[in-house]
Enzyme design. Structure first.
Site, PDB file in Angstrom:
ATOM      1  CD  GLU A   1      -2.920   1.315   0.585  1.00 52.20           C
ATOM      2  OE1 GLU A   1      -3.105   2.354  -0.055  1.00 52.20           O
ATOM      3  OE2 GLU A   1      -3.667   0.325   0.533  1.00 52.20           O
TER       4      GLU A   1
ATOM      5  CG  ASP B   1      -0.594   5.285  -1.106  1.00 54.69           C
ATOM      6  OD1 ASP B   1      -1.348   4.793  -1.962  1.00 54.69           O
ATOM      7  OD2 ASP B   1      -0.899   5.387   0.098  1.00 54.69           O
TER       8      ASP B   1
ATOM      9  CB  SER C   1      -5.326   2.223  -2.142  1.00 56.03           C
ATOM     10  OG  SER C   1      -5.969   1.708  -1.029  1.00 56.03           O
TER      11      SER C   1
END
Length: 563
Positions: A279, A283, A479
């Site tokens: 994750e 990003d 996300s």
């Protein structure tokens, strides 16, 4: 002669409002908390002047035309009262608590002491619980404060450590190599030419895991771009703690159908850290590829209410790095969170709007029901805050850098279901800028703020290449949408030489007038809500056309019937 000993009256106390939170379903008590365990609590104080709602009082829809406050101005008008901080000092002294930090600009005081002293100060008892998501402590009764602090204290965070945000579901592509480069994505959504985010700072809120700089360096080298400046900030126990490369590769092999692990192994701490590391790395790499000139500041915190609040408030009021845009790829169904926490975070996000900071938040990857504790449709917080640009997800098919088809993301891959979050808030009323959006009634029959506002590609089957632990995989989930929009806004900021800030008035006007800055998504559903013409609770007003969005930011909205 009989001596009478005066009886000392118990000081009058008042219960803290909105402290209740939903315990994790299936959590079981283990034991009382060690009374000598040291702990921290964050006391959030009222502002010296009320923070006004942000609306377009000037009548201008151009964010660049608005006057944003400087951090000094905001602290002067809306920071904490010196007298209120004095009251907390007296409270701390009475209960033998240390003051670790006073932050008038954030309106917080950090108190430190043993669990026994904290428990006495707030008249609670602590108990430890175990759940498959985490072990945590919580209070067994409502906390209270002395009557003289009534109206001064808005929230006390840290009296429980229940997880209050979850990473979005990992469901990556089974392809050996992702079908396209993130450069195709930038071209497909017409990211403005001649911009790269130079002069901008993009903050990322991360609640677990970490990243290895070698991954970012290899990823950027493959794209032929320089590695952007990356700064890590540790907030109250948070830190850059990437999982072992072996665990990350094992996780990705499992998700891609190349390896089978037991359910127990998938729920282990090692796999949780691996998923969080994917994750965080995703990003950073999305922002690095789409806004390579920007400074990336990563705020690491714990995933409980206190950690999340302090990470967001720290980023918003950071005088050293001063983020222009924030991206939050984590969230939790708002119905499982305490009202005090929601109010505190929302007020911090309102401060961001006054400071001209755009905040992008993912709407979740579990559809409209969103793993809600009451099994009714529930939207993610902080995406449901009216001061966040809530980002939903699409399934987007491409031919080269051209979009050929775009529908609501709702798919299964290797037995794992993923769908965009979206729906109607049960905590926030319909904002003024959403009054013409035809938001349907929520699950309880009441109207509320509709989620999401915008969308972007989230389906892992059509994701873009990223690199984690030397393993090539694909972007996935909402996300990936929050940092995409954060990068686009940073590039627009660069082009207009001003902060876009709170974009909602403009976004909803463009969408309502069907102007070509947004590409509507009108097909598909998220298990409860159906996509329709205009705004919908699956994809909001749709996906961006960056060049056109920039044109409206620069030159304004054409009159009805104009070009």
């Amino acid at each position: 002669m009989e001596t009478h000993v005066p009886i000392r009256k118990r000081r009058q106390r008042i219960a803290l409002e909105g402290w209740q939170h939903s315990p994790l379903e299936g959590a079981r008590p283990i034991h009382a908390r060690d009374p000598l365990k040291r702990m921290e609590v964050t006391v959030v104080l009222r502002p010296k002047n009320g923070i006004p709602d942000l609306h377009t009082a000037s009548g201008s829809l151009l964010p660049g035309a608005r006057k944003h406050l400087t951090r000094e101005e905001f602290t002067h008008h809306h920071g904490a009262n010196v007298s209120d901080i004095e009251c907390i000092r007296a409270f701390a002294k009475e209960h033998h608590l240390e003051i670790a930090e006073e932050a008038p600009h954030r309106r917080t005081v950090l108190l430190v002491g043993t669990a026994e002293r904290i428990a006495r100060a707030f008249d609670v008892e602590f108990e430890h619980f175990h759940h498959e998501r985490a072990s945590y402590f919580a209070t067994s009764k409502a906390p209270s404060i002395p009557l003289e602090l009534e109206g001064i204290v808005e929230a006390v965070l840290g009296l429980h450590s229940r997880p209050s945000a979850r990473r979005n579901q990992l469901s990556l592509t089974g392809e050996k190599k992702a079908p396209r480069s993130i450069r195709d994505l930038a071209a497909a959504y017409a990211f403005p030419e001649g911009t790269d985010g130079t002069g901008q700072t993009i903050g990322l809120i991360e609640l677990g895991g970490g990243f290895n700089l070698a991954d970012i360096e290899d990823y950027c080298s493959g794209l032929g771009i320089a590695v952007p400046r990356i700064t890590s900030i540790e907030v109250q126990g948070g830190a850059n703690r990437p999982a072992k490369s072996k665990d990350v590769r094992e996780l990705l092999e499992c998700v891609q159908g190349e390896l089978q692990l037991s359910a127990q192994a998938m729920e282990s701490a090692a796999m949780g850290a691996a998923q969080s590391t994917v994750e965080v790395t995703m990003d950073i790499e999305i922002v690095a590829a789409l806004a390579p000139g920007a400074h990336i500041v990563v705020y690491f915190a714990t995933a409980d209410e206190q950690g999340i609040y302090n990470a967001i408030a720290r980023a918003i009021h950071d005088p050293h790095h001063s983020p222009d845009v924030l991206s939050i790829s984590w969230g939790e169904p708002e119905v499982g969170l305490s009202d005090a926490y929601i109010r505190a975070v929302d007020r911090a996000l309102l401060a961001a709007s006054h400071l001209g900071i755009s905040v992008c938040a993912s709407s979740g990857d579990a559809g409209a029901i969103n793993d809600s504790p009451d099994k009714l449709p529930a939207v993610n917080f902080p995406a449901s805050s009216p001061h966040c640009l809530a980002c939903g997800g699409t399934t987007t098919r491409f031919s080269g850098s051209q979009i050929t088809d775009e529908i609501v993301w709702n798919s299964s891959h290797y037995g794992m279901k993923g769908a965009t979050g979206g729906g109607v808030s049960r905590k926030f009323a319909v904002p003024a800028w959403q009054k013409h959006a035809k938001v349907p009634p929520g699950p309880t029959g009441k109207h509320g703020r509709g989620v999401p506002d915008v969308a972007g590609p989230a389906d892992p089957r059509y994701g873009c290449e990223i690199l984690v632990a030397g393993h090539t995989c694909a972007t996935a989930g909402t996300s990936a949408v929050a940092p995409l929009w954060a990068a686009l806004i940073a590039r627009c900021n660069q082009a207009i030489d001003a902060r876009c800030g709170h974009l909602h008035d403009l976004i909803y006007h463009l969408g309502h007038e069907s102007l070509p800055a947004l590409r509507p998504v009108t097909q598909g559903h998220n298990d409860v809500y159906q996509a329709t013409e205009g705004w919908n609770p699956c994809a909001g007003h749709g996906t961006p056309h960056g060049e056109n969005l920039l044109r409206y930011l620069k030159h304004g909205i054409p009159p009805r019937g104009g070009g």
